[in-house]
Design an enzyme around this catalytic site. Structure first.
Site, PDB file in Angstrom:
ATOM      1  N   SER A 178       0.854  -1.195   0.000  1.00 23.16           N
ATOM      2  CA  SER A 178       0.000   0.000   0.000  1.00 23.16           C
ATOM      3  C   SER A 178       0.885   1.238   0.000  1.00 23.16           C
ATOM      4  O   SER A 178       1.672   1.430  -0.923  1.00 23.16           O
ATOM      5  CB  SER A 178      -0.957  -0.020   1.199  1.00 23.16           C
ATOM      6  OG  SER A 178      -1.854   1.064   1.152  1.00 23.16           O
ATOM      7  N   HIS A 205      -2.833  -1.235  -3.048  1.00 21.82           N
ATOM      8  CA  HIS A 205      -3.986  -0.367  -2.826  1.00 21.82           C
ATOM      9  C   HIS A 205      -3.884   0.865  -3.717  1.00 21.82           C
ATOM     10  O   HIS A 205      -3.075   1.762  -3.468  1.00 21.82           O
ATOM     11  CB  HIS A 205      -4.054   0.072  -1.362  1.00 21.82           C
ATOM     12  CG  HIS A 205      -4.281  -1.054  -0.410  1.00 21.82           C
ATOM     13  ND1 HIS A 205      -3.994  -0.964   0.933  1.00 21.82           N
ATOM     14  CD2 HIS A 205      -4.765  -2.310  -0.607  1.00 21.82           C
ATOM     15  CE1 HIS A 205      -4.297  -2.104   1.529  1.00 21.82           C
ATOM     16  NE2 HIS A 205      -4.768  -2.936   0.618  1.00 21.82           N
ATOM     17  N   ASP A 301      -4.149  -4.761   6.390  1.00 18.60           N
ATOM     18  CA  ASP A 301      -4.507  -5.654   5.295  1.00 18.60           C
ATOM     19  C   ASP A 301      -3.348  -6.590   4.969  1.00 18.60           C
ATOM     20  O   ASP A 301      -2.215  -6.150   4.802  1.00 18.60           O
ATOM     21  CB  ASP A 301      -4.891  -4.837   4.063  1.00 18.60           C
ATOM     22  CG  ASP A 301      -5.535  -5.671   2.976  1.00 18.60           C
ATOM     23  OD1 ASP A 301      -6.105  -6.726   3.309  1.00 18.60           O
ATOM     24  OD2 ASP A 301      -5.466  -5.262   1.801  1.00 18.60           O
TER      25      ASP A 301
END
Length: 377
Positions: A178, A205, A301
Site C-alpha cells: 500500500s 492499494h 490488510d
C-alpha cells in the site's frame, strides 16, 4: 516530529483548494497548518523556513510543478512526508507515478466535479488525515528503531535457519502493498530474474486507472511481463498480474490451470482490492506452495491472509520497519507472528528469488498444487 501537533505546509496554486485543505486540517486538533505556498519554488523556501512535519503538494502548478518540487526537496529532506494531490484521470495517474518515482510518500485523489462541497470535504478528510498521521508517525520512529526479534511461527510450524526446508516447490509468489508500495515494488520487481520459476500476483492499494499506469511503469523496468489483471487471465510462469483498482483479485483453479477472477464484493479492511482476499484465494488453490510477501503500507490488510497462507503450509516474508514508508501492513503481519522472515527492501528480491529457485529441487515436488504454465520444474 516537532511538538505535539503535526505541522503541515499546504502547496497548491488554487486559492480555493488551499482554503479547503486548510479548513479540513484546522478542524483536527492533531494538526496545525503552519503555512501555504502557491508553487513548488515557494514551497522549497517555506520548507526551510517553517520546517514542517509534512507537506501536501499539488502536481500541476506554475513556475515549478509538484514533481520537480519533490525532486528538489528529496535532495535536502529525504524523509520529509510529502502527500501529492492527484486527479482520477489517466493524466493525473501518470503524473502521480512520476511524483512517487521522484520520492513522494503518498497521494490523495481529488474528488471529481460531481456531488456537494460537503462530499468533497469528507473525501479529502478521509484520505488525507490518516495518511498524514501514519507518515509522520513513521518519520518520528526513524533513529529510535531497534532490531526486531525473529518472527515466531504459529504453533505446529517449525522453521530452520536459512532457507526453510521444503518438501514441495513454491508454485506462486503473492505480494501485498500500500503506502510506499509503488517504489518498493519497483525495487523488488526490477531485481527479480526474468526466468523466475513461478507466476507473481500483486495487490497494491490504488484506484482505477492508477493500477494500469503502475503496471506499465513496472513492466518497463522489469525482466518479467507485468500487466494489470483482467477477468480470466491465465496465471502462468513469467507473468506478473496486478489487481485492478476497485476490484478484488482472486485465483480460481479449473482443470490443470489457474485463472484470475475479479470481484466487486464489499471492501475488506476498507480496501478494494484487498490483500487478504487475494491471500486467502491463493492459499486455497496452491495450498502449501505459496510464498507471500507483505510490503510497506498503512493498516493491517494482509496480516490475516498471511495467517491463512501459513496455516496451509506456505511461507510469508515481510518488509522491515526501517525500510518501510509506513510499517502498518508488514508490522501487523510480523507482530501477529505470521512472518517467516523480516527483511530490508534491498534484500527482498535476492532472498525471494533464492527461496523460489531452491524450492524447485524439493524431492516430492510432483504432489500438491496445480500445474500452471510449467511451474513444476
Amino acid at each position: 516530529m516537532s511538538g505535539a501537533t503535526i505541522r503541515v505546509l499546504i502547496v497548491d496554486d488554487s486559492v480555493v483548494i488551499r482554503r479547503l485543505i486548510k479548513e479540513i486540517l484546522d478542524a483536527d486538533s492533531r494538526i496545525e497548518v503552519v503555512g501555504v505556498a502557491h508553487n513548488g519554488q515557494v514551497a522549497i523556501t517555506k520548507v526551510e523556513e517553517l520546517k514542517p512535519d509534512a507537506v501536501t503538494m499539488d502536481i500541476e502548478m506554475p513556475v515549478m510543478n509538484g514533481v520537480d518540487a519533490v525532486r528538489a526537496l528529496r535532495k535536502t529532506h529525504p524523509r520529509l512526508p510529502i502527500v501529492m494531490f492527484s486527479t482520477l484521470t489517466e493524466r493525473g495517474a501518470s503524473a502521480t507515478m512520476d511524483a512517487l518515482a521522484a520520492g513522494a510518500s503518498d497521494y490523495v485523489t481529488k474528488p471529481a466535479n460531481v456531488g456537494s462541497v460537503m462530499e468533497s470535504r469528507q473525501n479529502i478528510k478521509d484520505q488525507l488525515i490518516p495518511k498524514l498521521i501514519a507518515l509522520t508517525g513513521a518519520r518520528k520512529l526513524v533513529g529510535t528503531r531497534t532490531a526486531l526479534p525473529p518472527a515466531q511461527p504459529p504453533a505446529g510450524v517449525s522453521r530452520a535457519a536459512g532457507t526453510p526446508r521444503r518438501t514441495q516447490p513454491f508454485g506462486l509468489l503473492a505480494i501485498g502493498s500500500s503506502t510506499g508500495g509503488p517504489d518498493a515494488l519497483a525495487t523488488v520487481l526490477s531485481a527479480l530474474p526474468g526466468d523466475l520459476p513461478v507466476p507473481v500476483v500483486i495487490t497494491q492499494h490504488m484506484p482505477p486507472v492508477f493500477t494500469k499506469m503502475l503496471a506499465q511503469r513496472l513492466d518497463s523496468i522489469s525482466r518479467l511481463n507485468i500487466v494489470e489483471a483482467e477477468e480470466g487471465d491465465v496465471v502462468e510462469r513469467g507473468k506478473v498480474l496486478i489487481a485492478p483498482g476497485g476490484l478484488h483479485m482472486e485465483m480460481k483453479s479449473k482443470g490443470t490451470g489457474v485463472f484470475v477472477h475479479l470481484s466487486d464484493a464489499p471492501p475488506e479492511n476498507f480496501c478494494r482490492p484487498a490483500v487478504d482476499v487475494m491471500f486467502r484465494s491463493v492459499a486455497a488453490v496452491y495450498r502449501n506452495r505459496v510464498l507471500g510477501l507483505v510490503l510497506t503500507g498503512m493498516g493491517r490488510d494482509g496480516a490475516a491472509g498471511a495467517g491463512v497462507i501459513r496455516s496451509a503450509g506456505g511461507e510469508v516474508f515481510a518488509q522491515d520497519e526501517a525500510s518501510s514508508v509506513v510499517w502498518g501492513m508488514p508490522g501487523a503481519t510480523v507482530l501477529a507472528g505470521q512472518a517467516d522472515r523480516v527483511l530490508p527492501i534491498e534484500q527482498i528480491a535476492p532472498t525471494v528469488a533464492a527461496a523460489l529457485i531452491q524450492s524447485q529441487g524439493a524431492s516430492t515436488r510432483q504432489a500438491a498444487g496445480p500445474v500452471t504454465g510449467g511451474v513444476r520444474a
